[in-house]
Design an enzyme around this catalytic site. Structure first.
Site, PDB file in Angstrom:
ATOM      1  CE1 TYR A   1     -45.216 -25.216 -70.198  1.00  0.00           C
ATOM      2  CE2 TYR A   1     -46.451 -25.928 -68.285  1.00  0.00           C
ATOM      3  CZ  TYR A   1     -45.344 -25.313 -68.832  1.00  0.00           C
ATOM      4  OH  TYR A   1     -44.363 -24.797 -68.016  1.00  0.00           O
TER       5      TYR A   1
ATOM      6  CE  LYS B   1     -42.224 -27.638 -69.792  1.00  0.00           C
ATOM      7  NZ  LYS B   1     -40.829 -27.202 -69.951  1.00  0.00           N
TER       8      LYS B   1
ATOM      9  NE  ARG C   1     -45.543 -16.920 -67.001  1.00  0.00           N
ATOM     10  CZ  ARG C   1     -44.318 -17.400 -67.145  1.00  0.00           C
ATOM     11  NH1 ARG C   1     -43.975 -18.500 -66.522  1.00  0.00           N
ATOM     12  NH2 ARG C   1     -43.427 -16.782 -67.918  1.00  0.00           N
TER      13      ARG C   1
ATOM     14  CB  VAL D   1     -46.856 -12.687 -60.119  1.00  0.00           C
ATOM     15  CG1 VAL D   1     -46.123 -11.619 -59.323  1.00  0.00           C
ATOM     16  CG2 VAL D   1     -47.143 -13.887 -59.230  1.00  0.00           C
TER      17      VAL D   1
ATOM     18  CD  GLN E   1     -55.420 -29.203 -53.226  1.00  0.00           C
ATOM     19  OE1 GLN E   1     -55.514 -28.673 -52.132  1.00  0.00           O
ATOM     20  NE2 GLN E   1     -55.632 -30.501 -53.393  1.00  0.00           N
TER      21      GLN E   1
HETATM   22  N1  LIG Z   1     -41.944 -19.524 -64.776  1.00  0.00           N
HETATM   23  C1  LIG Z   1     -42.614 -20.516 -64.225  1.00  0.00           C
HETATM   24  O1  LIG Z   1     -43.430 -20.305 -63.308  1.00  0.00           O
HETATM   25  C2  LIG Z   1     -42.389 -21.927 -64.664  1.00  0.00           C
HETATM   26  C3  LIG Z   1     -43.016 -22.951 -63.942  1.00  0.00           C
HETATM   27  C4  LIG Z   1     -42.804 -24.265 -64.337  1.00  0.00           C
HETATM   28  C5  LIG Z   1     -41.964 -24.559 -65.382  1.00  0.00           C
HETATM   29  N2  LIG Z   1     -41.366 -23.544 -66.050  1.00  0.00           N
HETATM   30  C6  LIG Z   1     -40.507 -23.903 -67.186  1.00  0.00           C
HETATM   31  O2  LIG Z   1     -39.316 -23.132 -67.176  1.00  0.00           O
HETATM   32  C7  LIG Z   1     -38.939 -22.817 -68.512  1.00  0.00           C
HETATM   33  C8  LIG Z   1     -38.765 -21.325 -68.675  1.00  0.00           C
HETATM   34  O3  LIG Z   1     -39.962 -20.661 -68.330  1.00  0.00           O
HETATM   35  P1  LIG Z   1     -40.079 -19.063 -68.339  1.00  0.00           P
HETATM   36  O4  LIG Z   1     -41.026 -18.699 -67.279  1.00  0.00           O
HETATM   37  O5  LIG Z   1     -38.734 -18.473 -68.366  1.00  0.00           O
HETATM   38  O6  LIG Z   1     -40.823 -18.865 -69.734  1.00  0.00           O
HETATM   39  P2  LIG Z   1     -40.536 -17.861 -70.951  1.00  0.00           P
HETATM   40  O7  LIG Z   1     -41.693 -17.992 -71.858  1.00  0.00           O
HETATM   41  O8  LIG Z   1     -40.174 -16.511 -70.425  1.00  0.00           O
HETATM   42  O9  LIG Z   1     -39.229 -18.468 -71.613  1.00  0.00           O
HETATM   43  C9  LIG Z   1     -39.259 -19.524 -72.537  1.00  0.00           C
HETATM   44  C10 LIG Z   1     -38.201 -19.277 -73.586  1.00  0.00           C
HETATM   45  O10 LIG Z   1     -38.195 -20.356 -74.525  1.00  0.00           O
HETATM   46  C11 LIG Z   1     -38.178 -19.822 -75.849  1.00  0.00           C
HETATM   47  N3  LIG Z   1     -38.800 -20.805 -76.736  1.00  0.00           N
HETATM   48  C12 LIG Z   1     -40.096 -21.210 -76.769  1.00  0.00           C
HETATM   49  N4  LIG Z   1     -40.280 -22.135 -77.716  1.00  0.00           N
HETATM   50  C13 LIG Z   1     -39.064 -22.340 -78.304  1.00  0.00           C
HETATM   51  C14 LIG Z   1     -38.598 -23.177 -79.351  1.00  0.00           C
HETATM   52  N5  LIG Z   1     -39.421 -23.997 -80.011  1.00  0.00           N
HETATM   53  N6  LIG Z   1     -37.284 -23.106 -79.686  1.00  0.00           N
HETATM   54  C15 LIG Z   1     -36.442 -22.268 -79.052  1.00  0.00           C
HETATM   55  N7  LIG Z   1     -36.823 -21.451 -78.058  1.00  0.00           N
HETATM   56  C16 LIG Z   1     -38.121 -21.495 -77.688  1.00  0.00           C
HETATM   57  C17 LIG Z   1     -38.952 -18.522 -75.749  1.00  0.00           C
HETATM   58  O11 LIG Z   1     -38.697 -17.631 -76.808  1.00  0.00           O
HETATM   59  C18 LIG Z   1     -38.456 -17.994 -74.401  1.00  0.00           C
HETATM   60  O12 LIG Z   1     -37.268 -17.250 -74.531  1.00  0.00           O
HETATM   61  C19 LIG Z   1     -39.997 -23.438 -69.419  1.00  0.00           C
HETATM   62  O13 LIG Z   1     -39.534 -24.703 -69.844  1.00  0.00           O
HETATM   63  C20 LIG Z   1     -41.182 -23.615 -68.507  1.00  0.00           C
HETATM   64  O14 LIG Z   1     -41.989 -24.679 -68.921  1.00  0.00           O
HETATM   65  C21 LIG Z   1     -41.556 -22.237 -65.735  1.00  0.00           C
HETATM   66  O1  LIG Z   2     -55.127 -12.301 -64.270  1.00  0.00           O
HETATM   67  C1  LIG Z   2     -55.100 -13.423 -63.746  1.00  0.00           C
HETATM   68  C2  LIG Z   2     -54.312 -14.509 -64.229  1.00  0.00           C
HETATM   69  C3  LIG Z   2     -54.373 -15.722 -63.590  1.00  0.00           C
HETATM   70  N1  LIG Z   2     -55.161 -15.885 -62.483  1.00  0.00           N
HETATM   71  C4  LIG Z   2     -55.177 -17.168 -61.758  1.00  0.00           C
HETATM   72  O2  LIG Z   2     -53.908 -17.324 -61.177  1.00  0.00           O
HETATM   73  C5  LIG Z   2     -53.563 -18.695 -61.095  1.00  0.00           C
HETATM   74  C6  LIG Z   2     -52.190 -18.867 -61.701  1.00  0.00           C
HETATM   75  O3  LIG Z   2     -52.277 -18.682 -63.101  1.00  0.00           O
HETATM   76  P1  LIG Z   2     -50.981 -18.486 -64.025  1.00  0.00           P
HETATM   77  O4  LIG Z   2     -51.485 -18.244 -65.384  1.00  0.00           O
HETATM   78  O5  LIG Z   2     -50.081 -17.479 -63.411  1.00  0.00           O
HETATM   79  O6  LIG Z   2     -50.198 -19.853 -63.934  1.00  0.00           O
HETATM   80  P2  LIG Z   2     -50.628 -21.366 -63.699  1.00  0.00           P
HETATM   81  O7  LIG Z   2     -50.279 -21.706 -62.300  1.00  0.00           O
HETATM   82  O8  LIG Z   2     -52.033 -21.626 -64.092  1.00  0.00           O
HETATM   83  O9  LIG Z   2     -49.713 -22.102 -64.726  1.00  0.00           O
HETATM   84  C7  LIG Z   2     -48.312 -22.025 -64.610  1.00  0.00           C
HETATM   85  O10 LIG Z   2     -47.924 -23.096 -63.854  1.00  0.00           O
HETATM   86  C8  LIG Z   2     -46.583 -23.450 -63.794  1.00  0.00           C
HETATM   87  C9  LIG Z   2     -45.816 -23.282 -65.072  1.00  0.00           C
HETATM   88  O11 LIG Z   2     -45.515 -24.489 -65.683  1.00  0.00           O
HETATM   89  C10 LIG Z   2     -46.314 -22.292 -65.995  1.00  0.00           C
HETATM   90  O12 LIG Z   2     -45.640 -21.086 -65.763  1.00  0.00           O
HETATM   91  C11 LIG Z   2     -47.763 -22.062 -66.003  1.00  0.00           C
HETATM   92  O13 LIG Z   2     -48.320 -23.102 -66.708  1.00  0.00           O
HETATM   93  C12 LIG Z   2     -54.669 -19.454 -61.812  1.00  0.00           C
HETATM   94  O14 LIG Z   2     -55.554 -19.999 -60.851  1.00  0.00           O
HETATM   95  C13 LIG Z   2     -55.408 -18.396 -62.614  1.00  0.00           C
HETATM   96  O15 LIG Z   2     -56.785 -18.673 -62.742  1.00  0.00           O
HETATM   97  C14 LIG Z   2     -55.924 -14.833 -61.996  1.00  0.00           C
HETATM   98  O16 LIG Z   2     -56.627 -14.966 -60.993  1.00  0.00           O
HETATM   99  N2  LIG Z   2     -55.876 -13.645 -62.647  1.00  0.00           N
END
Ligand SMILES: NC(=O)c1ccc[n+]([C@@H]2O[C@H](COP(=O)([O-])OP(=O)(O)OC[C@H]3O[C@@H](n4cnc5c(N)ncnc54)[C@H](O)[C@@H]3O)[C@@H](O)[C@H]2O)c1
Ligand SMILES: O=c1ccn([C@@H]2O[C@H](COP(=O)(O)OP(=O)(O)O[C@H]3OC[C@@H](O)[C@H](O)[C@H]3O)[C@@H](O)[C@H]2O)c(=O)[nH]1
Length: 343
Positions: free
Chosen positions: A173, A177, A214, A216, A302
């Protein structure tokens, strides 16, 4: 530390946009592709884009972590189209803008099939850049705070190059990215493609998968089910949580503005995982237990965005505080879990 990507760029003029952009009988003024639009952030982005009657929105998604349910209010709408498509395969359509989100984001899901995750990030981004090049579309990549790895500077500025394990279980991942960002800048410099890169920090809100994994979504579902909140050790690791409506606003501003980025988009309010659990307990279920469980490898210790660039260049900053956002998510989770507030 060294200079940032956008300062190094010597962009060529972009290729001609598709003739459809100015076609006389074209229904909408802007045809927008959202890859990953059936997912959490993507579906909220689609809602916002569809509010503008001049937008026509096409979603391409393979439904790995997304769902048609997230888009059900738009299915059948004349300005909306949903395609089952995997971005690791080329896509031949005509569009003006591409929001490229497709990629599983929860560590549990992106680690499930790491080879597929890296293909999605690398081949998927190449395919979407190829599409952007062919039709002259502007393309925005949703990169991540994970490009900073386990960061050695705090808070993280965009000029920080990061501290990433290239062979770890998260690399599919975070390195994926990072390559996607490289591809964006190489297409920009070599082919004049108009690019935008958002580095998204942890985002939360309604429509996250209940069993997304995740933190939250885990804590809220656990609190509603009366299950213990599972803080992964040591619990002092920090994250900064952005509510999804703020995130969508930031992404649209970045797409519409003049800056390539990368730009951090996130909420600088920083919490330890113990503090997050305590907030969820207080707001959602004061009787719930908080327990410490084992962590996974390479968990960043962090994370907090420096959002100076987003403020100065996009006029953007988040509005929703964590304690206001959590109850909004609770309502959605209670509805989907079928557990009313005063059961
Ligand atoms: N939510 C976050 O905290 C967070 C943080 C950093 C970056 N992002 C980025 O934001 C974007 C969206 O994240 P999200 O939280 O909505 O995740 P999500 O998993 O809810 O959404 C991802 C979507 O992409 C689709 N997908 C995955 N692989 C695919 C493929 N090969 N072809 C077509 N579709 C595909 C999934 O079916 C899903 O609908 C991602 O690129 C993620 O890396 C999210
Ligand atoms: O049940 C849980 C799940 C997770 N955690 C902790 O919560 C923190 C956040 O974990 P998450 O799995 O929500 O997400 P992370 O911050 O590790 O990764 C995320 O970062 C940014 C995005 O790119 C992605 O959505 C994801 O990779 C971590 O320190 C993890 O150890 C808990 O304490 N309890």
């Amino acid at each position: 530390m060294a200079t940032n990507g956008d300062q190094q760029a010597t962009p060529k003029p972009p290729p001609n946009p598709s003739p459809l952009r100015n076609a006389k009988f074209f229904q909408a003024n802007m045809r927008i592709l959202v890859t990953g639009g059936a997912g959490f952030i993507g579906s909220h982005l689609v809602d916002k884009l569809m509010e503008n009657e001049k937008n026509e929105v096409i979603v391409a998604d393979n439904y790995f972590t997304g769902s048609k349910d997230n888009l059900k209010k738009w299915i059948g709408h004349p300005r909306f189209e949903l395609i089952r498509h995997d971005v690791t395969e080329p896509l031949l359509i005509e569009v003006d803008q591409i929001y490229h989100l497709a990629c599983p984001a929860s560590p549990i899901f992106y680690k499930y099939n790491p080879v597929k995750t890296i293909k999605t990030n690398v081949i998927g981004t190449l395919n979407m850049l190829g599409l952007a090049k062919r039709v002259g579309a502007r393309i925005l990549l949703t990169s991540t705070s994970e490009v900073y790895g386990d960061p050695l500077i705090h808070p993280q500025t965009e000029s920080y190059w990061g501290n990433v394990n290239p062979i770890g279980v998260r690399s599919c991942y975070d390195e994926g990215k990072r390559v996607a960002e490289t591809l964006m800048f190489d297409y920009h410099r070599q082919h004049g493609i108009e690019i935008r890169i958002a580095r998204i920090f942890n985002t939360y809100g309604p429509r996250m998968n209940i069993d997304d994994g995740r933190v939250v979504s885990n804590f809220i579902a656990q609190a509603i089910r009366d299950d213990p909140l599972t803080v992964q050790a040591p619990g002092t690791q920090t994250r900064s949580f952005c509510y999804v409506s703020d995130m969508v606003d930031g992404l649209i501003r970045l797409m519409q503005g003049d800056n390539t980025g990368p730009i951090n988009i996130g909420n600088p309010g920083e919490f330890t995982m113990i503090e997050l659990a305590e907030n969820v307990k207080e707001l959602i279920n004061p009787k719930v237990e908080i327990i410490m469980v084992e962590n996974t490898p390479d968990d960043p210790r962090q994370r907090k965005p420096d959002i100076t660039k987003a403020k100065d260049l996009l006029g953007w900053e988040p509005k929703v505080k964590l304690r206001d956002g959590l109850p909004l998510m609770e309502d959605d989770f209670r509805t989907r879990l079928g557990v009313p507030k005063n059961k």
